[in-house]
Design a protein around this motif. Structure first.
Motif, PDB file in Angstrom:
ATOM      1  N   CYS A  98       0.828  -1.211   0.000  1.00  0.00           N
ATOM      2  CA  CYS A  98       0.000   0.000   0.000  1.00  0.00           C
ATOM      3  C   CYS A  98       0.856   1.252   0.000  1.00  0.00           C
ATOM      4  O   CYS A  98       1.804   1.361   0.798  1.00  0.00           O
ATOM      5  N   PRO A  99       0.538   2.234  -0.842  1.00  0.00           N
ATOM      6  CA  PRO A  99       1.328   3.468  -0.870  1.00  0.00           C
ATOM      7  C   PRO A  99       1.188   4.301   0.401  1.00  0.00           C
ATOM      8  O   PRO A  99       2.022   5.161   0.672  1.00  0.00           O
ATOM      9  N   HIS A 100       0.146   4.060   1.194  1.00  0.00           N
ATOM     10  CA  HIS A 100      -0.064   4.825   2.423  1.00  0.00           C
ATOM     11  C   HIS A 100       0.619   4.191   3.628  1.00  0.00           C
ATOM     12  O   HIS A 100       0.607   4.778   4.714  1.00  0.00           O
ATOM     13  N   PHE A 101       1.188   2.998   3.468  1.00  0.00           N
ATOM     14  CA  PHE A 101       1.779   2.305   4.602  1.00  0.00           C
ATOM     15  C   PHE A 101       2.958   3.097   5.164  1.00  0.00           C
ATOM     16  O   PHE A 101       3.791   3.603   4.425  1.00  0.00           O
ATOM     17  N   GLY A 102       2.994   3.164   6.485  1.00  0.00           N
ATOM     18  CA  GLY A 102       4.062   3.901   7.155  1.00  0.00           C
ATOM     19  C   GLY A 102       3.570   5.203   7.756  1.00  0.00           C
ATOM     20  O   GLY A 102       4.086   5.648   8.775  1.00  0.00           O
ATOM     21  N   THR A 103       2.584   5.820   7.125  1.00  0.00           N
ATOM     22  CA  THR A 103       1.960   7.020   7.684  1.00  0.00           C
ATOM     23  C   THR A 103       0.562   6.699   8.204  1.00  0.00           C
ATOM     24  O   THR A 103       0.192   7.098   9.312  1.00  0.00           O
ATOM     25  N   CYS A 104      -0.229   5.958   7.417  1.00  0.00           N
ATOM     26  CA  CYS A 104      -1.565   5.550   7.845  1.00  0.00           C
ATOM     27  C   CYS A 104      -1.452   4.592   9.017  1.00  0.00           C
ATOM     28  O   CYS A 104      -0.621   3.671   9.012  1.00  0.00           O
ATOM     29  N   GLY A 105      -2.295   4.792  10.026  1.00  0.00           N
ATOM     30  CA  GLY A 105      -2.262   3.935  11.195  1.00  0.00           C
ATOM     31  C   GLY A 105      -3.128   2.701  11.093  1.00  0.00           C
ATOM     32  O   GLY A 105      -3.215   1.927  12.045  1.00  0.00           O
ATOM     33  N   GLY A 106      -3.760   2.480   9.945  1.00  0.00           N
ATOM     34  CA  GLY A 106      -4.645   1.333   9.807  1.00  0.00           C
ATOM     35  C   GLY A 106      -3.912   0.005   9.792  1.00  0.00           C
ATOM     36  O   GLY A 106      -4.430  -1.005  10.273  1.00  0.00           O
ATOM     37  N   CYS A 107      -2.724  -0.043   9.235  1.00  0.00           N
ATOM     38  CA  CYS A 107      -1.936  -1.274   9.142  1.00  0.00           C
ATOM     39  C   CYS A 107      -0.578  -1.069   9.806  1.00  0.00           C
ATOM     40  O   CYS A 107       0.044  -0.012   9.662  1.00  0.00           O
ATOM     41  N   ALA A 108      -0.105  -2.098  10.498  1.00  0.00           N
ATOM     42  CA  ALA A 108       1.189  -2.017  11.169  1.00  0.00           C
ATOM     43  C   ALA A 108       2.195  -3.024  10.643  1.00  0.00           C
ATOM     44  O   ALA A 108       3.393  -2.909  10.931  1.00  0.00           O
ATOM     45  N   LEU A 109       1.743  -4.014   9.851  1.00  0.00           N
ATOM     46  CA  LEU A 109       2.613  -5.159   9.570  1.00  0.00           C
ATOM     47  C   LEU A 109       2.619  -5.580   8.105  1.00  0.00           C
ATOM     48  O   LEU A 109       2.914  -6.735   7.781  1.00  0.00           O
ATOM     49  N   GLN A 110       2.345  -4.639   7.197  1.00  0.00           N
ATOM     50  CA  GLN A 110       2.380  -4.984   5.778  1.00  0.00           C
ATOM     51  C   GLN A 110       3.772  -5.385   5.296  1.00  0.00           C
ATOM     52  O   GLN A 110       3.907  -6.030   4.248  1.00  0.00           O
ATOM     53  N   HIS A 111       4.798  -5.010   6.038  1.00  0.00           N
ATOM     54  CA  HIS A 111       6.178  -5.264   5.618  1.00  0.00           C
ATOM     55  C   HIS A 111       6.666  -6.661   5.993  1.00  0.00           C
ATOM     56  O   HIS A 111       7.831  -6.992   5.768  1.00  0.00           O
ATOM     57  N   TRP A 112       5.789  -7.511   6.547  1.00  0.00           N
ATOM     58  CA  TRP A 112       6.186  -8.827   7.042  1.00  0.00           C
ATOM     59  C   TRP A 112       5.638  -9.897   6.109  1.00  0.00           C
ATOM     60  O   TRP A 112       4.469  -9.871   5.727  1.00  0.00           O
ATOM     61  N   GLN A 113       6.467 -10.869   5.770  1.00  0.00           N
ATOM     62  CA  GLN A 113       6.015 -11.981   4.942  1.00  0.00           C
ATOM     63  C   GLN A 113       4.917 -12.765   5.643  1.00  0.00           C
ATOM     64  O   GLN A 113       4.849 -12.834   6.874  1.00  0.00           O
ATOM     65  N   SER A 114       4.054 -13.402   4.858  1.00  0.00           N
ATOM     66  CA  SER A 114       2.812 -13.964   5.378  1.00  0.00           C
ATOM     67  C   SER A 114       3.028 -15.058   6.423  1.00  0.00           C
ATOM     68  O   SER A 114       2.392 -15.042   7.487  1.00  0.00           O
ATOM     69  N   GLU A 115       3.902 -16.019   6.166  1.00  0.00           N
ATOM     70  CA  GLU A 115       4.024 -17.163   7.075  1.00  0.00           C
ATOM     71  C   GLU A 115       4.476 -16.762   8.473  1.00  0.00           C
ATOM     72  O   GLU A 115       3.820 -17.130   9.465  1.00  0.00           O
ATOM     73  N   PRO A 116       5.565 -16.010   8.633  1.00  0.00           N
ATOM     74  CA  PRO A 116       5.940 -15.603   9.995  1.00  0.00           C
ATOM     75  C   PRO A 116       4.944 -14.639  10.627  1.00  0.00           C
ATOM     76  O   PRO A 116       4.748 -14.652  11.849  1.00  0.00           O
ATOM     77  N   TYR A 117       4.298 -13.831   9.802  1.00  0.00           N
ATOM     78  CA  TYR A 117       3.278 -12.902  10.317  1.00  0.00           C
ATOM     79  C   TYR A 117       2.113 -13.667  10.943  1.00  0.00           C
ATOM     80  O   TYR A 117       1.675 -13.373  12.066  1.00  0.00           O
ATOM     81  N   LEU A 118       1.601 -14.686  10.250  1.00  0.00           N
ATOM     82  CA  LEU A 118       0.492 -15.473  10.794  1.00  0.00           C
ATOM     83  C   LEU A 118       0.931 -16.269  12.018  1.00  0.00           C
ATOM     84  O   LEU A 118       0.157 -16.430  12.973  1.00  0.00           O
ATOM     85  N   ALA A 119       2.161 -16.748  12.016  1.00  0.00           N
ATOM     86  CA  ALA A 119       2.669 -17.465  13.189  1.00  0.00           C
ATOM     87  C   ALA A 119       2.739 -16.529  14.397  1.00  0.00           C
ATOM     88  O   ALA A 119       2.447 -16.926  15.532  1.00  0.00           O
TER      89      ALA A 119
END
Length: 411
Positions: free
Chosen positions: A59-80
């Motif tokens: 997302c181009p808004h990631f990093g400033t928008c507070g809606g998401c915190a973890l878009q920078h993490w790959q899916s498998e470790p993120y879900l774990a």
């Protein structure tokens, strides 16, 4: 003075944590950063050594928008990590169970948004989300977690917002829900002490809603305009949502939770569905056994009853409006109930769970959006002789620190 920090792990709120502790947003375990540190929080962060688990945020808004915190993490470790947050919450209450893999939810599926509106100095109206750890508004043009139909509607929603920005102290929030019959918008935060919206502004809002082809527009629950009843499906029932009523944010997450709730209640003879809303679980449960449904929201109970009317092929449903925090159902009220399902708000359901523990129910299925309060309530049931058989985390709020879960107890 800038400090060099090594991230040891990702904390419960989604920030990287360095020794101290120092909370470093948008970082992952093993990363090395340089940052300004103040009061245990890092700012002006420079990434020196990235984690192999890091990925480009979509997302181009990631990093400033507070809606998401973890878009920078790959899916498998993120879900774990989400599953680990549940395990840790249970562990703090001394609870162990079978922890099932976290159910992942794809992007572009969210059907509910709370969009904040502001008018800029040049008169332009913007819609967006709050910035991280801030009251500042981040205007958005897209949202990768949301259903594309909500993103496509943003220009129309800005026009709706413009119609209600009548007072300088107003800070409207548009609660937008995508239903099967169109967009349902309930607006809160409009200044009322100075008389609320003028008659002209109300008419402008109604005309704008009609031009935008909204299913319904309401102001803090007061319906201003309705072209079509905003309807959703729960099991085999078609339900008209009450203005501002609760609905699970993602259909795929709702389906995953319903599936696990139904698995937990197999063989039930009579079921209580507590904090039932408009019937998310009630109607699927009625395919198994008769249901007693209760919730404090009278609008939700009315919608549930209307959805039940004339519907064939289900067991009987008794629906009652009752504040389960102040007046939880007692063992007497639960007489004849062998299975209880509860899905409370984030605060949990301690008072009600204490009554369930004292009842004759032999099976309990808990649905929760807060592992901490779920674990507290689970402790009450376990101390009363229940076993927490299994828990399944569900990633309804993609790339946030929030995690939903379904847990099954047997006496």
């Amino acid at each position: 003075m800038r400090e060099r920090l090594t991230i040891s792990h990702v904390g419960a709120q989604g920030d990287g944590v360095a020794p101290g502790p120092v909370f470093v947003p948008l970082t992952l375990a093993g990363e090395v950063v340089e940052a300004e540190v103040r009061d245990g929080r890092a700012g002006d962060v420079t990434l020196l050594t990235p984690s192999p688990e890091r990925r480009a945020a979509p997302c181009p808004h990631f990093g400033t928008c507070g809606g998401c915190a973890l878009q920078h993490w790959q899916s498998e470790p993120y879900l774990a990590w989400k599953g680990e947050q549940v395990r840790l919450a249970l562990g703090r209450q001394g609870l162990e169970t079978e922890l099932r893999p976290t159910v992942g939810i794809p992007p572009a599926t969210r059907r509910r948004l709370a969009l904040h509106a502001r008018r800029l100095g040049d008169g332009a109206v913007v819609l967006g989300f709050k910035a991280r750890k801030s009251w500042s508004l981040v205007p958005i043009e897209t949202c990768v977690v949301s259903d594309p139909r909500l993103v496509e509607a943003l220009p129309r929603l800005r026009r709706i917002a413009s119609a209600v920005l009548d007072h300088p102290k107003s800070a409207p929030t548009l609660h937008v829900t995508l239903t099967e019959t169109g967009l349902d918008v309930d607006i809160t935060g409009v200044e009322r002490r100075s008389g609320g919206l003028s008659g002209d502004r109300r008419m402008e809002a109604i005309r704008t809603a009609e031009a935008a082809d909204l299913a319904r527009l309401s102001l803090a629950g007061e319906v201003l305009a309705m072209r079509r009843a905003p309807r959703v499906r729960f099991g085999g029932a078609e339900v008209t949502l009450p203005p501002g009523g609760f609905l699970q944010a993602v259909p795929e997450a709702e389906a995953a939770m319903v599936e696990r709730v139904l698995d937990g209640v197999k063989g039930a003879k009579r079921i209580a569905d507590l904090f039932c809303g408009a019937g998310t679980f009630t109607f699927p449960l009625a395919s198994v056994a008769p249901v007693l449904a209760a919730d404090a929201a009278e609008g939700g109970i009315a919608a549930l009853k209307a959805g039940r009317a004339g519907l064939k092929g289900l067991s009987p449903i008794e629906a009652v409006a009752r504040d389960l925090f102040r007046r939880p159902l007692t063992p007497h009220d639960l007489k004849g109930i062998d299975t209880v399902v509860f899905d409370p708000p984030r605060a949990g359901a301690q008072a009600q769970v204490e009554q369930i523990a004292a009842s004759k129910a032999t099976t309990v299925v808990g649905v929760s959006c807060n592992p901490v309060t779920f674990a507290r309530d689970a402790r009450v049931l376990v101390d009363a002789g229940f076993k927490l058989e299994k828990v399944t985390p569900v990633d309804q709020f993609l790339w946030s620190a929030h995690v939903e879960l379904v847990g099954t107890f047997r006496r």
